[in-house]
Design an enzyme around this catalytic site. Structure first.
Site, PDB file in Angstrom:
ATOM      1  N   GLY A 177       0.674  -0.835  -0.029  1.00 49.66           N
ATOM      2  CA  GLY A 177       0.063   0.224   0.130  1.00 49.66           C
ATOM      3  C   GLY A 177       0.975   0.865  -0.165  1.00 49.66           C
ATOM      4  CB  ALA A 178       4.194   1.415  -0.905  1.00 54.75           C
ATOM      5  CD  GLN A 195      -5.416   8.599   4.418  1.00 55.52           C
ATOM      6  OE1 GLN A 195      -4.836   9.872   4.570  1.00 55.52           O
ATOM      7  NE2 GLN A 195      -5.626   7.997   4.805  1.00 55.52           N
ATOM      8  N   GLY A 223       1.539   5.699   4.211  1.00 54.16           N
ATOM      9  CA  GLY A 223       2.388   4.974   3.005  1.00 54.16           C
ATOM     10  C   GLY A 223       3.836   5.995   2.918  1.00 54.16           C
ATOM     11  NE  ARG A 262     -17.214  -1.862   7.431  1.00 49.93           N
ATOM     12  CZ  ARG A 262     -17.790  -3.261   8.516  1.00 49.93           C
ATOM     13  NH1 ARG A 262     -19.017  -3.500   7.311  1.00 49.93           N
ATOM     14  NH2 ARG A 262     -17.514  -3.831   9.933  1.00 49.93           N
ATOM     15  NE  ARG A 280     -18.320  -9.392  11.437  1.00 49.61           N
ATOM     16  CZ  ARG A 280     -17.911  -9.799  12.034  1.00 49.61           C
ATOM     17  NH1 ARG A 280     -17.364 -10.088  12.801  1.00 49.61           N
ATOM     18  NH2 ARG A 280     -17.873 -11.151  12.570  1.00 49.61           N
ATOM     19  CG  ASN A 305      -9.668  -6.456   4.002  1.00 42.66           C
ATOM     20  OD1 ASN A 305      -7.774  -6.059   3.628  1.00 42.66           O
ATOM     21  ND2 ASN A 305     -10.030  -6.045   4.117  1.00 42.66           N
ATOM     22  N   GLY A 341      -3.240  -2.414   7.986  1.00 42.29           N
ATOM     23  CA  GLY A 341      -4.825  -2.798   7.426  1.00 42.29           C
ATOM     24  C   GLY A 341      -5.558  -2.914   8.266  1.00 42.29           C
ATOM     25  CG  ASP A 343      -5.449   1.383  19.281  1.00 42.16           C
ATOM     26  OD1 ASP A 343      -6.284   2.333  18.993  1.00 42.16           O
ATOM     27  OD2 ASP A 343      -4.893   0.331  17.918  1.00 42.16           O
ATOM     28  CG  HIS A 398      -6.571  -0.933  15.503  1.00 45.63           C
ATOM     29  ND1 HIS A 398      -6.363   0.064  16.221  1.00 45.63           N
ATOM     30  CD2 HIS A 398      -7.010  -0.783  14.266  1.00 45.63           C
ATOM     31  CE1 HIS A 398      -6.730   1.303  14.974  1.00 45.63           C
ATOM     32  NE2 HIS A 398      -6.574   0.677  14.128  1.00 45.63           N
TER      33      HIS A 398
HETATM   34  N1  NAD Z   1      -4.087  -0.175  13.066  1.00 47.62           N
HETATM   35  C1  NAD Z   1      -3.912   1.034  12.669  1.00 47.62           C
HETATM   36  O1  NAD Z   1      -3.680   1.320  13.699  1.00 47.62           O
HETATM   37  C2  NAD Z   1      -3.919   1.793  11.555  1.00 47.62           C
HETATM   38  C3  NAD Z   1      -4.666   2.886  11.672  1.00 47.62           C
HETATM   39  C4  NAD Z   1      -5.219   4.204  10.710  1.00 47.62           C
HETATM   40  C5  NAD Z   1      -5.314   3.468   9.182  1.00 47.62           C
HETATM   41  N2  NAD Z   1      -5.193   2.211   9.616  1.00 47.62           N
HETATM   42  C6  NAD Z   1      -5.645   1.317   8.500  1.00 47.62           C
HETATM   43  O2  NAD Z   1      -4.915   1.288   7.370  1.00 47.62           O
HETATM   44  C7  NAD Z   1      -4.793   0.733   5.819  1.00 47.62           C
HETATM   45  C8  NAD Z   1      -3.780   1.583   5.151  1.00 47.62           C
HETATM   46  O3  NAD Z   1      -4.863   2.873   4.857  1.00 47.62           O
HETATM   47  P1  NAD Z   1      -4.470   3.694   4.574  1.00 47.62           P
HETATM   48  O4  NAD Z   1      -5.050   5.402   4.773  1.00 47.62           O
HETATM   49  O5  NAD Z   1      -2.658   4.369   3.968  1.00 47.62           O
HETATM   50  O6  NAD Z   1      -5.384   3.760   3.157  1.00 47.62           O
HETATM   51  P2  NAD Z   1      -5.217   4.500   1.261  1.00 47.62           P
HETATM   52  O7  NAD Z   1      -6.134   3.929   1.025  1.00 47.62           O
HETATM   53  O8  NAD Z   1      -4.723   5.594   1.558  1.00 47.62           O
HETATM   54  O9  NAD Z   1      -4.080   3.794   0.627  1.00 47.62           O
HETATM   55  C9  NAD Z   1      -3.953   2.109   0.528  1.00 47.62           C
HETATM   56  C10 NAD Z   1      -3.261   1.579  -0.350  1.00 47.62           C
HETATM   57  O10 NAD Z   1      -3.469   0.068  -0.490  1.00 47.62           O
HETATM   58  C11 NAD Z   1      -2.685  -0.225  -2.095  1.00 47.62           C
HETATM   59  N3  NAD Z   1      -3.149  -1.797  -1.764  1.00 47.62           N
HETATM   60  C12 NAD Z   1      -4.697  -2.225  -1.762  1.00 47.62           C
HETATM   61  N4  NAD Z   1      -4.640  -3.140  -2.144  1.00 47.62           N
HETATM   62  C13 NAD Z   1      -3.200  -3.520  -2.301  1.00 47.62           C
HETATM   63  C14 NAD Z   1      -2.415  -4.999  -2.395  1.00 47.62           C
HETATM   64  N5  NAD Z   1      -3.522  -6.274  -2.233  1.00 47.62           N
HETATM   65  N6  NAD Z   1      -1.151  -4.901  -2.195  1.00 47.62           N
HETATM   66  C15 NAD Z   1      -0.306  -4.148  -1.994  1.00 47.62           C
HETATM   67  N7  NAD Z   1      -1.112  -2.819  -1.895  1.00 47.62           N
HETATM   68  C16 NAD Z   1      -2.616  -2.959  -1.926  1.00 47.62           C
HETATM   69  C17 NAD Z   1      -3.643   0.514  -2.220  1.00 47.62           C
HETATM   70  O11 NAD Z   1      -3.801   0.915  -3.602  1.00 47.62           O
HETATM   71  C18 NAD Z   1      -3.979   1.806  -1.713  1.00 47.62           C
HETATM   72  O12 NAD Z   1      -2.383   2.326  -2.417  1.00 47.62           O
HETATM   73  C19 NAD Z   1      -6.118   0.583   6.045  1.00 47.62           C
HETATM   74  O13 NAD Z   1      -6.797  -0.330   5.873  1.00 47.62           O
HETATM   75  C20 NAD Z   1      -6.798   1.673   7.234  1.00 47.62           C
HETATM   76  O14 NAD Z   1      -8.055   1.454   7.955  1.00 47.62           O
HETATM   77  C21 NAD Z   1      -4.432   1.284  10.516  1.00 47.62           C
HETATM   78  O1  LMR Z   2      -8.735   3.145   9.088  1.00 46.30           O
HETATM   79  C1  LMR Z   2      -9.903   2.995  10.518  1.00 46.30           C
HETATM   80  O2  LMR Z   2     -10.816   3.008  10.663  1.00 46.30           O
HETATM   81  C2  LMR Z   2      -9.517   3.702  11.256  1.00 46.30           C
HETATM   82  C3  LMR Z   2      -8.188   4.073  11.913  1.00 46.30           C
HETATM   83  O3  LMR Z   2      -7.736   2.166  12.097  1.00 46.30           O
HETATM   84  C4  LMR Z   2      -7.275   4.740  13.020  1.00 46.30           C
HETATM   85  O4  LMR Z   2      -7.567   4.111  13.876  1.00 46.30           O
HETATM   86  O5  LMR Z   2      -7.529   5.526  13.180  1.00 46.30           O
END
Ligand code: NAD
Ligand code: LMR
Length: 328
Positions: A12-13, A16, A18, A93, A99, A106, A131, A160, A188
């Site tokens: 997902g590089a 955002q 990334g 989502r 769900r 995923n 993710g 968190d 999470h």
């Molecule tokens: N655990 C946490 O605390 C936490 C916090 C914030 C966000 N997140 C999660 O992190 C994830 C990414 O967030 P983001 O804001 O960067 O999203 P984003 O939509 O800006 O970027 C995701 C990227 O992943 C790419 N992608 C999709 N499928 C792929 C695959 N099979 N292989 C490689 N790349 C792939 C997409 O093309 C996209 O560029 C989301 O699932 C978000 O909910 C988790």
């Molecule tokens: O991407 C989300 O649903 C929220 C994210 O996991 C966060 O905790 O900021």
């Protein structure tokens, strides 16, 4: 002395997180200031060009530690020989999505990535899943990597943890550096349980320094629903703070927790604290010699027990759902 390069794969590089993450990795903040970095960027075909743009910017920073950048849409290539896998790319989502559909989508990402890690990653590979749903995505990847020790697959709850540190520090008018032994338990998600009963501020139990009503009605929901509050305010989910937490998680894993303190991470349960073995749940963990270990022997009172159980129940339901879908 300059060390051997570490290969870091970011999925997902072009997203955002990334964009907020790659420059910090390349500058040496992930592992340490003496470790050269080889970057592998994995994206879906439609986003490879955007990843190439980010790589051009990385080049333009002339980071002394950055040895190479490879961009690919092939998980086998991305994880070949990798030492650290940051699994950020996931299927969000969308409106009206059930769900089960989200978990299925995923599964289509984390199953092949787990297989690719199993087939080609370096022997010391460490994986952090960011993710969402992070814990269950980590479980899917881990279950498809039978040759990699299960403990090398982790899910991110450090964001968190960091959120909870700041909420508590602001409440007490103190600094986050005065707080130790804080824990995020469980998933999470909004069911997570940020625990102040073992946390200490200035050497005294944190829960005894705040009103119980603040703890139950403000602190816990604020931390647990912070992700949704950021989405509401920004119109997009947290990115820089999530990238920062990913850096913290891996840096701690490799370099260790300070003496007398711990952190929070989603790790494979060994059955501790009644969390079913094999679930990837957040626990209090120390890191020593490059390994996370669950802190043992904490007394869990009824207030905490109820909340830990609720979050673990949700994790169990997610595991059962992906099992039914044949994803693990
Ligand atoms: N655990 C946490 O605390 C936490 C916090 C914030 C966000 N997140 C999660 O992190 C994830 C990414 O967030 P983001 O804001 O960067 O999203 P984003 O939509 O800006 O970027 C995701 C990227 O992943 C790419 N992608 C999709 N499928 C792929 C695959 N099979 N292989 C490689 N790349 C792939 C997409 O093309 C996209 O560029 C989301 O699932 C978000 O909910 C988790
Ligand atoms: O991407 C989300 O649903 C929220 C994210 O996991 C966060 O905790 O900021």
């Amino acid at each position: 002395m300059t060390q051997a390069p570490v290969t870091v794969t970011v999925t997902g590089a072009a997203g955002q997180i990334g964009y907020a993450l790659l420059f910090r990795i390349a500058s040496g903040q992930l592992i340490g200031p003496d470790t050269p970095i080889k970057l592998r960027l994995l994206e879906i075909p439609q986003a490879v060009k955007a990843a190439e743009g980010t790589a051009m910017e990385l080049d333009d920073c002339a980071f002394p530690l950055l040895r190479s950048i490879d961009i690919t849409d092939d998980a086998g290539v991305a994880f070949d020989g990798t030492n650290v896998g940051l699994l950020v790319g996931a299927r969000p989502r969308s409106q009206g999505m059930e769900r089960g559909d989200l978990l299925q989508a995923n599964g289509g990402i984390f199953k092949p990535q787990g297989e690719a890690i199993n087939a080609g990653a370096a022997e010391d590979v460490r994986v952090l899943v960011v993710g969402n749903p992070a814990n269950t995505n980590a479980l899917i990847a881990q279950s498809h990597a039978p040759d990699v020790p299960a403990e090398r697959f982790t899910a991110m709850t450090r964001l968190d943890h960091n959120r909870a540190l700041t909420q508590l520090a602001q409440k007490l008018g103190t600094s986050v550096t005065d707080i130790s032994k804080l824990t995020i338990w469980g998933n999470h998600s909004a069911t997570q349980y940020p625990d102040l009963f073992h946390a200490e501020v200035g050497g005294k139990v944190a829960a005894e320094q705040v009103e119980r009503s603040w703890l139950a009605d403000e602190f816990i929901p604020t931390v647990a629903k912070r992700g949704a509050a950021i989405i509401e305010a920004r119109g997009a989910s947290s990115a820089a703070s999530a990238a920062n937490a990913a850096i913290d998680h891996v840096h701690t894993w490799v370099n260790g927790t300070p003496e007398g303190d711990w952190t929070s991470a989603g790790v494979v349960s060994d059955g501790s604290y009644g969390v079913p073995e094999g679930l990837i749940s957040s626990f209090p963990v120390t890191a020593r010699d490059g390994r996370f270990e669950i802190v043992q022997g904490l007394e869990i009172d009824e207030f905490s027990r109820e909340r830990i159980d609720a979050s673990v129940r949700e994790l169990t339901e997610e595991r059962d759902a992906v099992r039914e879908l044949g994803l693990i």
